[in-house]
Design a protein around this motif. Structure first.
Motif, PDB file in Angstrom:
ATOM      1  N   GLN A  77       4.999   9.878  33.559  1.00 32.06           N
ATOM      2  CA  GLN A  77       5.943   8.816  33.890  1.00 32.06           C
ATOM      3  C   GLN A  77       5.195   7.502  34.013  1.00 32.06           C
ATOM      4  OE1 GLN A  77       8.001  10.365  37.315  1.00 32.06           O
ATOM      5  NE2 GLN A  77       9.195  11.785  36.079  1.00 32.06           N
ATOM      6  N   GLY A  78       5.741   6.483  33.381  1.00 31.14           N
ATOM      7  CA  GLY A  78       5.090   5.181  33.374  1.00 31.14           C
ATOM      8  C   GLY A  78       4.154   4.976  32.195  1.00 31.14           C
ATOM      9  N   GLN A  79       3.935   6.006  31.390  1.00 28.21           N
ATOM     10  CA  GLN A  79       3.101   5.872  30.200  1.00 28.21           C
ATOM     11  C   GLN A  79       3.835   5.066  29.135  1.00 28.21           C
ATOM     12  OE1 GLN A  79      -0.088   7.027  29.519  1.00 28.21           O
ATOM     13  NE2 GLN A  79      -0.193   7.559  31.654  1.00 28.21           N
ATOM     14  N   THR A  80       3.111   4.483  28.222  1.00 26.20           N
ATOM     15  CA  THR A  80       3.694   3.715  27.135  1.00 26.20           C
ATOM     16  C   THR A  80       3.962   4.621  25.941  1.00 26.20           C
ATOM     17  OG1 THR A  80       2.451   1.778  27.851  1.00 26.20           O
ATOM     18  CG2 THR A  80       3.310   1.748  25.612  1.00 26.20           C
ATOM     19  N   GLU A  81       5.143   4.485  25.356  1.00 21.80           N
ATOM     20  CA  GLU A  81       5.485   5.247  24.159  1.00 21.80           C
ATOM     21  C   GLU A  81       4.922   4.560  22.921  1.00 21.80           C
ATOM     22  OE1 GLU A  81       9.756   5.353  24.222  1.00 21.80           O
ATOM     23  OE2 GLU A  81       9.737   7.307  25.199  1.00 21.80           O
ATOM     24  N   THR A  82       4.801   5.325  21.849  1.00 22.09           N
ATOM     25  CA  THR A  82       4.455   4.780  20.545  1.00 22.09           C
ATOM     26  C   THR A  82       5.492   5.274  19.553  1.00 22.09           C
ATOM     27  OG1 THR A  82       3.128   6.648  19.776  1.00 22.09           O
ATOM     28  CG2 THR A  82       1.986   5.001  21.137  1.00 22.09           C
ATOM     29  N   SER A  83       5.383   4.891  18.311  1.00 26.05           N
ATOM     30  CA  SER A  83       6.328   5.381  17.304  1.00 26.05           C
ATOM     31  C   SER A  83       6.168   6.877  17.071  1.00 26.05           C
ATOM     32  CB  SER A  83       6.151   4.622  15.986  1.00 26.05           C
ATOM     33  OG  SER A  83       4.851   4.851  15.482  1.00 26.05           O
ATOM     34  N   ARG A  84       5.022   7.441  17.401  1.00 26.90           N
ATOM     35  CA  ARG A  84       4.753   8.868  17.188  1.00 26.90           C
ATOM     36  C   ARG A  84       4.845   9.704  18.457  1.00 26.90           C
ATOM     37  NH1 ARG A  84       6.251   9.867  13.335  1.00 26.90           N
ATOM     38  NH2 ARG A  84       5.363  11.921  13.546  1.00 26.90           N
ATOM     39  N   PHE A  85       5.154   9.068  19.589  1.00 27.15           N
ATOM     40  CA  PHE A  85       5.039   9.721  20.884  1.00 27.15           C
ATOM     41  C   PHE A  85       6.163   9.217  21.788  1.00 27.15           C
ATOM     42  CE2 PHE A  85       2.813   9.445  25.101  1.00 27.15           C
ATOM     43  CZ  PHE A  85       2.521  10.788  25.273  1.00 27.15           C
ATOM     44  N   LYS A  86       7.188  10.051  22.063  1.00 25.18           N
ATOM     45  CA  LYS A  86       8.354   9.641  22.850  1.00 25.18           C
ATOM     46  C   LYS A  86       8.452  10.461  24.128  1.00 25.18           C
ATOM     47  CE  LYS A  86       9.797   6.793  19.690  1.00 25.18           C
ATOM     48  NZ  LYS A  86       9.779   5.361  19.874  1.00 25.18           N
ATOM     49  N   LEU A  87       8.791   9.779  25.220  1.00 28.21           N
ATOM     50  CA  LEU A  87       8.951  10.418  26.521  1.00 28.21           C
ATOM     51  C   LEU A  87      10.435  10.583  26.792  1.00 28.21           C
ATOM     52  CD1 LEU A  87       6.334   8.251  28.438  1.00 28.21           C
ATOM     53  CD2 LEU A  87       5.987  10.461  27.335  1.00 28.21           C
ATOM     54  N   VAL A  88      10.847  11.797  27.173  1.00 31.68           N
ATOM     55  CA  VAL A  88      12.259  12.074  27.437  1.00 31.68           C
ATOM     56  C   VAL A  88      12.408  12.844  28.745  1.00 31.68           C
ATOM     57  CG1 VAL A  88      12.850  12.106  24.971  1.00 31.68           C
ATOM     58  CG2 VAL A  88      12.250  14.237  26.111  1.00 31.68           C
ATOM     59  N   THR A  89      13.620  12.806  29.296  1.00 31.00           N
ATOM     60  CA  THR A  89      13.951  13.569  30.495  1.00 31.00           C
ATOM     61  C   THR A  89      14.579  14.898  30.078  1.00 31.00           C
ATOM     62  OG1 THR A  89      16.157  12.642  30.636  1.00 31.00           O
ATOM     63  CG2 THR A  89      14.388  11.423  31.768  1.00 31.00           C
ATOM     64  N   ASP A  90      14.835  15.777  31.054  1.00 33.72           N
ATOM     65  CA  ASP A  90      15.532  17.035  30.761  1.00 33.72           C
ATOM     66  C   ASP A  90      16.867  16.762  30.081  1.00 33.72           C
ATOM     67  OD1 ASP A  90      13.809  19.102  31.638  1.00 33.72           O
ATOM     68  OD2 ASP A  90      14.495  18.907  33.709  1.00 33.72           O
ATOM     69  N   ALA A  91      17.632  15.817  30.629  1.00 29.61           N
ATOM     70  CA  ALA A  91      18.963  15.509  30.084  1.00 29.61           C
ATOM     71  C   ALA A  91      18.858  14.972  28.649  1.00 29.61           C
ATOM     72  CB  ALA A  91      19.682  14.506  30.978  1.00 29.61           C
ATOM     73  N   GLN A  92      17.912  14.080  28.406  1.00 31.66           N
ATOM     74  CA  GLN A  92      17.747  13.530  27.052  1.00 31.66           C
ATOM     75  C   GLN A  92      17.314  14.608  26.065  1.00 31.66           C
ATOM     76  OE1 GLN A  92      14.957  10.530  28.270  1.00 31.66           O
ATOM     77  NE2 GLN A  92      16.481   8.890  28.101  1.00 31.66           N
ATOM     78  N   MET A  93      16.499  15.561  26.523  1.00 30.04           N
ATOM     79  CA  MET A  93      16.026  16.615  25.639  1.00 30.04           C
ATOM     80  C   MET A  93      17.174  17.507  25.171  1.00 30.04           C
ATOM     81  SD  MET A  93      12.866  19.233  26.144  1.00 30.04           S
ATOM     82  CE  MET A  93      11.657  17.937  25.963  1.00 30.04           C
TER      83      MET A  93
END
Length: 108
Positions: A77-93
């Motif tokens: 949490q708080g990490q920066t995303e890139t075009s190749r690396f996305k952070l999601v929550t349980d609900a988003q997944m």
């Protein structure tokens, strides 16, 4: 385990489960060079000071980004995303429309 990496050069993988880390070298990476994958893993840090030494980094290529569940991997949490690396929550997944919107390949 390859040196200080738990998973290295993964392509098109779905990883689910639990990983417990009691001690680690300063250069530990839980996942490195992962492409077009979904990492839905709970990671327990027995020593909270290790959190700053644990990184997940994406490689290059693949048709869609790697997605990582921040509800299970809270140190991201708080990490920066890139075009190749996305952070999601349980609900988003669990939301196929959202995943398609961020470029993750959904296969029916």
């Amino acid at each position: 385990n390859v040196g200080s990496v738990y998973a290295y050069n993964l392509e098109g993988c779905y990883i689910e489960g639990k990983l417990s880390i009691a001690s680690a070298p300063a250069n530990l990476a839980v996942f490195r060079n992962i492409n077009n994958s979904c990492i839905n893993t709970t990671i327990f840090l027995q020593d909270e000071t290790l959190a700053s030494f644990i990184t997940a980094s994406d490689g290059e290529g693949g048709p869609s980004p790697t997605i990582l569940n921040t509800d299970k991997m809270t140190f991201l949490q708080g990490q920066t995303e890139t075009s190749r690396f996305k952070l999601v929550t349980d609900a988003q997944m669990k939301d196929a429309v959202y995943l398609a919107d961020i470029g993750f390949d959904i296969v029916p």
